[in-house]
Write an enzyme that holds these catalytic residues in place. Structure first.
Site, PDB file in Angstrom:
ATOM      1  N   ASP A 142       0.253   1.777   8.963  1.00 16.46           N
ATOM      2  CA  ASP A 142      -0.218   0.956  10.092  1.00 16.46           C
ATOM      3  C   ASP A 142       0.729   0.948  11.294  1.00 16.46           C
ATOM      4  O   ASP A 142       0.328   0.578  12.394  1.00 16.46           O
ATOM      5  CB  ASP A 142      -0.433  -0.499   9.632  1.00 16.46           C
ATOM      6  CG  ASP A 142      -1.378  -0.603   8.452  1.00 16.46           C
ATOM      7  OD1 ASP A 142      -2.212   0.309   8.278  1.00 16.46           O
ATOM      8  OD2 ASP A 142      -1.282  -1.590   7.695  1.00 16.46           O
ATOM      9  N   GLY A 161       0.848  -1.197   0.000  1.00 16.84           N
ATOM     10  CA  GLY A 161       0.000   0.000   0.000  1.00 16.84           C
ATOM     11  C   GLY A 161       0.881   1.244   0.000  1.00 16.84           C
ATOM     12  O   GLY A 161       1.884   1.287   0.694  1.00 16.84           O
TER      13      GLY A 161
HETATM   14  O1  F6P Z   1      -1.374  -1.552   5.035  1.00 16.07           O
HETATM   15  C1  F6P Z   1      -1.912  -0.326   4.735  1.00 16.07           C
HETATM   16  C2  F6P Z   1      -3.391  -0.418   4.523  1.00 16.07           C
HETATM   17  O2  F6P Z   1      -3.874   0.881   4.238  1.00 16.07           O
HETATM   18  C3  F6P Z   1      -4.177  -1.059   5.660  1.00 16.07           C
HETATM   19  O3  F6P Z   1      -4.380  -0.197   6.743  1.00 16.07           O
HETATM   20  C4  F6P Z   1      -5.427  -1.490   4.935  1.00 16.07           C
HETATM   21  O4  F6P Z   1      -6.044  -2.593   5.565  1.00 16.07           O
HETATM   22  C5  F6P Z   1      -4.925  -1.885   3.593  1.00 16.07           C
HETATM   23  O5  F6P Z   1      -3.693  -1.231   3.407  1.00 16.07           O
HETATM   24  C6  F6P Z   1      -5.842  -1.535   2.448  1.00 16.07           C
HETATM   25  O6  F6P Z   1      -5.295  -2.053   1.292  1.00 16.07           O
HETATM   26  P1  F6P Z   1      -5.759  -1.694  -0.187  1.00 16.07           P
HETATM   27  O7  F6P Z   1      -5.178  -0.353  -0.520  1.00 16.07           O
HETATM   28  O8  F6P Z   1      -5.164  -2.773  -1.004  1.00 16.07           O
HETATM   29  O9  F6P Z   1      -7.230  -1.624  -0.184  1.00 16.07           O
END
Ligand code: F6P
Length: 342
Positions: free
Chosen positions: A127, A10
Site C-alpha cells: 500500500d 499482509g
Molecule cells: O495491506 C495490504 C492489503 O493487501 C490491502 O491493500 C488490502 O486491503 C488488504 O491487505 C487485504 O487483506 P487480506 O489479505 O487480509 O484480505
C-alpha cells in the site's frame, strides 16, 4: 547476539529478500538468528525455528514469506502480551526485528512502551502508506502487476468500445491507484483521499466518448468512497486488527456509470494477484538494503528505530514517526495524474 525476526500483516513480495539479508549479515558476523513463525502469533504460540545460511538459500526471488504471516494482534488476545513476553524470555533474544506495516509496527511500538525495548522495525506493504519512509518494499511489484493488467484491459476495452473499471488495493491511501494508473495511462483515477462525485465522473467519460474515444479505463482504489450519501458501500467485515475489509466499490461504480452514461461497462477486481509472485528488482534491492540496515541498528543497539528509504539513502527514523499517521497520497503527484484524465 541472538536476533529474532518476524513478518506480520499482509504478505508482500520482497519479504524473503529482507529475511535473507538479515540472516546473511548476522551469520557473517557470528550472530544467531531465530525466525518467528506467522508474525506475532508465533510468539504467542511459541513457534519458531533457527535460521541459517542453508534454510535461507534460494529465496530471494520468491514472493510471500518463508516465515509465514498473520494479522494476529497480541493486544487483542487474552494474555497475548504476557505470552509474547514469555516467549521472548524463553528464547533469550537480544533483539527482535519486526517486518511489517502499520499494524505490525504499531504492536512493536506498543511493546516498546510496555518495556520490551530491543525492537527494530522494517517497513513493508504493497500500500505504501507508512509514514517516515518514501517507499515500502512490495509497492513497486504491486504497481508493476497492476500496470500490466491495465495494459491488457486497454486492448479489449478498445476493441469492444467498453468502459473498464479496475479495482485495486491500497486500503485508505491512493498510492497503488495513482502510480499504476499513471503508468497504465488510465483515463480516470479514483482514490480514497477524494470522495467520488459520480455525476462529474460520468460527465467526463461522456465528453471523452464524444471526442471519439469510445472506451475508458477507470482505476478505482478499494478504499474510495462516494460523495453522494445515498450510495452506500458494502457491509463492513473486519480483520483481526479491527480494520474494515475493503473491496466491492468497483462493482457499484460500474453499475452507476453504465446506468448514467448508457455505455457498456465491465469491472475487474485485481485482488490478491497484486500481492503474489516474484518481487521486482527494485523490491529485491530495497528489501536487501533494509535487511542489512536493520542488522546494523541491532548491532549498534539503536532500538525503537525503523529503517527508511529517504531520497535514495537508507536511514533510520523513530518507529513512532512511522506509525503516528497514515501516509496518504502526495497531492502534487495526483494533480499530475489528473492532466491525463478524460
Ligand atoms: O495491506 C495490504 C492489503 O493487501 C490491502 O491493500 C488490502 O486491503 C488488504 O491487505 C487485504 O487483506 P487480506 O489479505 O487480509 O484480505
Amino acid at each position: 547476539m541472538k536476533i529474532g525476526v518476524l513478518t506480520g500483516g499482509g504478505d508482500c513480495p520482497g519479504l524473503n529478500a529482507v529475511i535473507r539479508a538479515i540472516v546473511r549479515k548476522s551469520v557473517n558476523k557470528n550472530h544467531q538468528v531465530v525466525g518467528i513463525k506467522n508474525g506475532w502469533k508465533g510468539l504467542i504460540d511459541g513457534e519458531y525455528e533457527e535460521l541459517n545460511i542453508n534454510n535461507i538459500t534460494g529465496i530471494l526471488h520468491r514472493g510471500g514469506t518463508i516465515l509465514g504471516t498473520s494479522r494476529t494482534n497480541p493486544y487483542k488476545k487474552e494474555k497475548g502480551v504476557e505470552k509474547v513476553k514469555e516467549s521472548l524470555n524463553k528464547l533469550k533474544l537480544d533483539a527482535l526485528i519486526a517486518i511489517g506495516g502499520e499494524d505490525t509496527l504499531g504492536v512493536a511500538y506498543k511493546l516498546i512502551k510496555d518495556g520490551i525495548k530491543n525492537i527494530v522495525g522494517v517497513p513493508k506493504t504493497i500500500d505504501n502508506d507508512l509514514s517516515a519512509t518514501d517507499y515500502t518494499f512490495g509497492f513497486d511489484t504491486a504497481i508493476n502487476i497492476v500496470t500490466e493488467c491495465i495494459d491488457r484491459l486497454h486492448t479489449t476495452a478498445e476493441s469492444h468500445h467498453r468502459i473498464m473499471v479496475v479495482e485495486v488495493m491500497g486500503r485508505h491511501a491512493g498510492w497503488i491507484a495513482t502510480e499504476a494508473g499513471m503508468a497504465g495511462g488510465a483515463d480516470m483515477i479514483l482514490i480514497p483521499e477524494i470522495p467520488i462525485d459520480i455525476k462529474e465522473i460520468c460527465a467526463a467519460i461522456k465528453k471523452r466518448h464524444e471526442r471519439g474515444r469510445t472506451f475508458s479505463i477507470i482505476v478505482v482504489a478499494e478504499g474510495a468512497t462516494f460523495k453522494q450519501d445515498d450510495m452506500v458501500l458494502q457491509e463492513e467485515k473486519k480483520d483481526e486488527f479491527g480494520h474494515v475489509r475493503l473491496g466491492g466499490i468497483g462493482q457499484i461504480l460500474a453499475e452507476k456509470i453504465e446506468k448514467i452514461t448508457g455505455y457498456e461497462t465491465r469491472v475487474t477486481v485485481l485482488g490478491h494477484i497484486q500481492r503474489g509472485g516474484s518481487p521486482t528488482a527494485f523490491d529485491r534491492i530495497l528489501g536487501t538494503r533494509f535487511g542489512l540496515k536493520a542488522v546494523d541498528l541491532v548491532l549498534n543497539k539503536k532500538f525503537g528505530r525503523m529503517v527508511s528509504l529517504t531520497g535514495n539513502k537508507i536511514i533510520d527514523v523513530p518507529l513512532e514517526d512511522a506509525v503516528a499517521k497514515l501516509k496518504t497520497i502526495d497531492m502534487e503527484l495526483y494533480e499530475m495524474a489528473k492532466e491525463f484524465f478524460g
